[in-house]
Design a protein around this motif. Structure first.
Motif, PDB file in Angstrom:
ATOM      1  N   LYS A 127       0.827  -1.204   0.000  1.00 39.60           N
ATOM      2  CA  LYS A 127       0.000   0.000   0.000  1.00 39.60           C
ATOM      3  C   LYS A 127       0.866   1.260   0.000  1.00 39.60           C
ATOM      4  O   LYS A 127       2.027   1.233   0.414  1.00 39.60           O
ATOM      5  N   LYS A 128       0.262   2.358  -0.472  1.00 41.29           N
ATOM      6  CA  LYS A 128       0.913   3.660  -0.421  1.00 41.29           C
ATOM      7  C   LYS A 128       0.528   4.341   0.890  1.00 41.29           C
ATOM      8  O   LYS A 128      -0.657   4.451   1.201  1.00 41.29           O
ATOM      9  N   VAL A 129       1.534   4.783   1.624  1.00 39.81           N
ATOM     10  CA  VAL A 129       1.330   5.237   2.993  1.00 39.81           C
ATOM     11  C   VAL A 129       1.846   6.666   3.161  1.00 39.81           C
ATOM     12  O   VAL A 129       2.859   7.043   2.563  1.00 39.81           O
ATOM     13  N   LEU A 130       1.140   7.451   3.971  1.00 37.49           N
ATOM     14  CA  LEU A 130       1.647   8.761   4.380  1.00 37.49           C
ATOM     15  C   LEU A 130       1.727   8.808   5.891  1.00 37.49           C
ATOM     16  O   LEU A 130       0.763   8.503   6.592  1.00 37.49           O
ATOM     17  N   ASP A 131       2.902   9.184   6.393  1.00 39.58           N
ATOM     18  CA  ASP A 131       3.139   9.354   7.825  1.00 39.58           C
ATOM     19  C   ASP A 131       3.047  10.844   8.125  1.00 39.58           C
ATOM     20  O   ASP A 131       3.947  11.615   7.772  1.00 39.58           O
ATOM     21  N   LEU A 132       1.966  11.260   8.770  1.00 37.40           N
ATOM     22  CA  LEU A 132       1.717  12.677   9.057  1.00 37.40           C
ATOM     23  C   LEU A 132       2.480  13.105  10.306  1.00 37.40           C
ATOM     24  O   LEU A 132       2.377  12.480  11.355  1.00 37.40           O
ATOM     25  N   GLY A 133       3.237  14.207  10.200  1.00 38.87           N
ATOM     26  CA  GLY A 133       4.062  14.646  11.321  1.00 38.87           C
ATOM     27  C   GLY A 133       5.140  13.617  11.603  1.00 38.87           C
ATOM     28  O   GLY A 133       5.301  13.155  12.730  1.00 38.87           O
ATOM     29  N   SER A 134       5.901  13.254  10.581  1.00 36.38           N
ATOM     30  CA  SER A 134       6.780  12.081  10.626  1.00 36.38           C
ATOM     31  C   SER A 134       7.922  12.178  11.624  1.00 36.38           C
ATOM     32  O   SER A 134       8.431  11.163  12.087  1.00 36.38           O
ATOM     33  N   GLY A 135       8.351  13.384  11.974  1.00 36.39           N
ATOM     34  CA  GLY A 135       9.394  13.530  12.982  1.00 36.39           C
ATOM     35  C   GLY A 135      10.652  12.759  12.655  1.00 36.39           C
ATOM     36  O   GLY A 135      11.232  12.898  11.577  1.00 36.39           O
ATOM     37  N   CYS A 136      11.072  11.876  13.571  1.00 34.61           N
ATOM     38  CA  CYS A 136      12.310  11.115  13.381  1.00 34.61           C
ATOM     39  C   CYS A 136      12.186  10.070  12.286  1.00 34.61           C
ATOM     40  O   CYS A 136      13.193   9.497  11.854  1.00 34.61           O
ATOM     41  N   GLY A 137      10.958   9.772  11.855  1.00 29.03           N
ATOM     42  CA  GLY A 137      10.748   8.845  10.750  1.00 29.03           C
ATOM     43  C   GLY A 137      10.521   7.404  11.142  1.00 29.03           C
ATOM     44  O   GLY A 137      10.401   6.535  10.277  1.00 29.03           O
ATOM     45  N   ALA A 138      10.405   7.123  12.438  1.00 28.70           N
ATOM     46  CA  ALA A 138      10.272   5.737  12.882  1.00 28.70           C
ATOM     47  C   ALA A 138       9.023   5.062  12.309  1.00 28.70           C
ATOM     48  O   ALA A 138       9.066   3.900  11.891  1.00 28.70           O
ATOM     49  N   VAL A 139       7.896   5.778  12.308  1.00 29.70           N
ATOM     50  CA  VAL A 139       6.653   5.181  11.793  1.00 29.70           C
ATOM     51  C   VAL A 139       6.778   4.931  10.290  1.00 29.70           C
ATOM     52  O   VAL A 139       6.371   3.874   9.787  1.00 29.70           O
ATOM     53  N   ALA A 140       7.340   5.874   9.558  1.00 32.92           N
ATOM     54  CA  ALA A 140       7.543   5.703   8.120  1.00 32.92           C
ATOM     55  C   ALA A 140       8.461   4.514   7.843  1.00 32.92           C
ATOM     56  O   ALA A 140       8.213   3.713   6.928  1.00 32.92           O
ATOM     57  N   ILE A 141       9.532   4.391   8.618  1.00 33.32           N
ATOM     58  CA  ILE A 141      10.477   3.281   8.443  1.00 33.32           C
ATOM     59  C   ILE A 141       9.800   1.959   8.776  1.00 33.32           C
ATOM     60  O   ILE A 141       9.991   0.955   8.073  1.00 33.32           O
ATOM     61  N   ALA A 142       8.984   1.932   9.829  1.00 33.34           N
ATOM     62  CA  ALA A 142       8.254   0.715  10.180  1.00 33.34           C
ATOM     63  C   ALA A 142       7.329   0.291   9.049  1.00 33.34           C
ATOM     64  O   ALA A 142       7.210  -0.904   8.743  1.00 33.34           O
ATOM     65  N   ALA A 143       6.673   1.267   8.422  1.00 30.04           N
ATOM     66  CA  ALA A 143       5.778   0.955   7.305  1.00 30.04           C
ATOM     67  C   ALA A 143       6.549   0.401   6.112  1.00 30.04           C
ATOM     68  O   ALA A 143       6.128  -0.573   5.478  1.00 30.04           O
ATOM     69  N   MET A 144       7.699   1.013   5.822  1.00 30.40           N
ATOM     70  CA  MET A 144       8.504   0.544   4.699  1.00 30.40           C
ATOM     71  C   MET A 144       9.037  -0.861   4.977  1.00 30.40           C
ATOM     72  O   MET A 144       9.017  -1.734   4.102  1.00 30.40           O
ATOM     73  N   ALA A 145       9.473  -1.094   6.209  1.00 33.48           N
ATOM     74  CA  ALA A 145       9.989  -2.412   6.579  1.00 33.48           C
ATOM     75  C   ALA A 145       8.894  -3.472   6.568  1.00 33.48           C
ATOM     76  O   ALA A 145       9.187  -4.667   6.471  1.00 33.48           O
ATOM     77  N   SER A 146       7.639  -3.052   6.676  1.00 26.25           N
ATOM     78  CA  SER A 146       6.513  -3.980   6.713  1.00 26.25           C
ATOM     79  C   SER A 146       5.903  -4.221   5.340  1.00 26.25           C
ATOM     80  O   SER A 146       4.862  -4.873   5.237  1.00 26.25           O
ATOM     81  N   GLY A 147       6.531  -3.694   4.304  1.00 26.97           N
ATOM     82  CA  GLY A 147       6.111  -4.036   2.954  1.00 26.97           C
ATOM     83  C   GLY A 147       5.302  -2.999   2.209  1.00 26.97           C
ATOM     84  O   GLY A 147       4.718  -3.309   1.160  1.00 26.97           O
ATOM     85  N   ALA A 148       5.229  -1.774   2.703  1.00 23.82           N
ATOM     86  CA  ALA A 148       4.533  -0.722   1.955  1.00 23.82           C
ATOM     87  C   ALA A 148       5.256  -0.483   0.628  1.00 23.82           C
ATOM     88  O   ALA A 148       6.484  -0.574   0.547  1.00 23.82           O
ATOM     89  N   THR A 149       4.495  -0.204  -0.412  1.00 20.77           N
ATOM     90  CA  THR A 149       5.113   0.029  -1.721  1.00 20.77           C
ATOM     91  C   THR A 149       5.759   1.402  -1.809  1.00 20.77           C
ATOM     92  O   THR A 149       6.734   1.597  -2.544  1.00 20.77           O
ATOM     93  N   MET A 150       5.239   2.343  -1.047  1.00 20.99           N
ATOM     94  CA  MET A 150       5.786   3.690  -1.033  1.00 20.99           C
ATOM     95  C   MET A 150       5.321   4.389   0.234  1.00 20.99           C
ATOM     96  O   MET A 150       4.196   4.198   0.677  1.00 20.99           O
ATOM     97  N   VAL A 151       6.209   5.178   0.844  1.00 23.10           N
ATOM     98  CA  VAL A 151       5.867   5.909   2.059  1.00 23.10           C
ATOM     99  C   VAL A 151       6.244   7.376   1.877  1.00 23.10           C
ATOM    100  O   VAL A 151       7.374   7.689   1.486  1.00 23.10           O
ATOM    101  N   VAL A 152       5.290   8.250   2.174  1.00 24.67           N
ATOM    102  CA  VAL A 152       5.557   9.689   2.208  1.00 24.67           C
ATOM    103  C   VAL A 152       5.714  10.091   3.666  1.00 24.67           C
ATOM    104  O   VAL A 152       4.789   9.928   4.464  1.00 24.67           O
ATOM    105  N   ALA A 153       6.887  10.579   4.025  1.00 26.01           N
ATOM    106  CA  ALA A 153       7.141  11.081   5.375  1.00 26.01           C
ATOM    107  C   ALA A 153       6.905  12.586   5.348  1.00 26.01           C
ATOM    108  O   ALA A 153       7.708  13.337   4.809  1.00 26.01           O
TER     109      ALA A 153
END
Length: 277
Positions: A127-153
């Protein structure tokens, strides 16, 4: 001496206008101690804001001045973070090169959200994911590591983009993490039109931002009911007192915060992950 106890209940007051960041003391009554973490962004601002405009944060700055740590709810992720062991954490304002470094803290709402994603990768996989208020990027990285096709931080602070990419590299994440600094809460809605999953970690720290986040969630879900929204929060005041949150979201997970996280966020012991109905 500034007493901020009553300011917790005021809607449109800006305590930062009343306080000299170099000299002020903050005193909270014991009855408000459990709400101290609501003021942690303010405390961080007072501690770190500089009288001169800081230079943009670089990867080299992160390596030199922040701690690489796994002492959080997602030890799978190694992150550059501002912790009590960093000299900058308690440095006087005049000696700090940072201004409003929210991105350097792994907030409890982000920790429980990232933990839930890592434990349930099907939430973001392919899935394509957006991490709102991404900060250090941990949530975005977790999403990418979990198989997201693309992440917007997405974070309006350009320094957060530097932190996201540095932390992604630290975790050998080579997928498509895109950093975006435009303000999604005030227009720029086109950024989320093609997104499948909206992730929100610890964004309910005041009434104004909380209301804007809820409005965005409703607009996003109205695009397509199949779109998903997940948010992590440790029980901040806005979420706890908003009847609209209960009508829009249901609690899908609850995590006990680590001892270190509890120490840094007085009054919070658990974090919940909420899903849009």
């Amino acid at each position: 001496l500034i007493l901020l106890d009553s300011l917790l209940q005021e809607k449109n007051h800006s305590p930062t206008k009343l306080i000299n960041p170099r000299t002020a003391m903050i005193v909270l009554s014991r009855s408000r101690l459990s709400q101290l973490s609501t003021l942690r962004p303010l405390i961080l601002r007072l501690r770190t804001c500089s009288t001169s405009a800081p230079s943009p944060v670089t990867k080299e700055f992160l390596i030199s001045h922040l701690t690489m740590t796994r002492s959080h709810l997602t030890p799978e992720l190694l992150l550059h973070l501002l912790t009590p062991s960093c000299p900058l954490y308690s440095a006087p304002a005049y000696s700090s090169p940072l201004s409003d470094p929210w991105w350097s803290i792994y907030w409890p709402g982000g920790q429980v959200l990232a933990r839930t994603i890592l434990d349930n990768p099907q939430l973001v996989r392919r899935k394509k994911v957006l991490d709102l208020g991404s900060g250090c990027g941990a949530v975005a990285i977790a999403a990418m590591a979990s198989g997201a096709t693309m992440v917007v931080a997405n974070d309006i602070d350009p320094d957060a983009a530097t932190a996201v990419l540095a932390n992604a590299e630290l975790n050998h994440i080579s997928g498509d993490i895109v950093t975006e600094t435009r303000d999604v809460l005030n227009g720029n809605f086109d950024i989320i039109e093609d997104i499948d999953v909206l992730l929100i970690g610890d964004m309910f720290y005041d009434e104004h931002i909380g209301g804007s986040v809820l409005n965005l969630c409703k607009k996003f879900k109205a695009l397509d009911r199949s779109k998903d929204i997940l948010m992590g929060d440790p029980g901040r005041w806005f979420l706890e007192t908003s009847s609209e949150v209960d009508s829009l979201f249901w609690c899908m997970a609850k995590h006990t915060l680590t001892e270190e996280c509890r120490r840094e966020n007085y009054g919070f012991h658990h974090g919940m992950v909420w899903r849009f109905r």
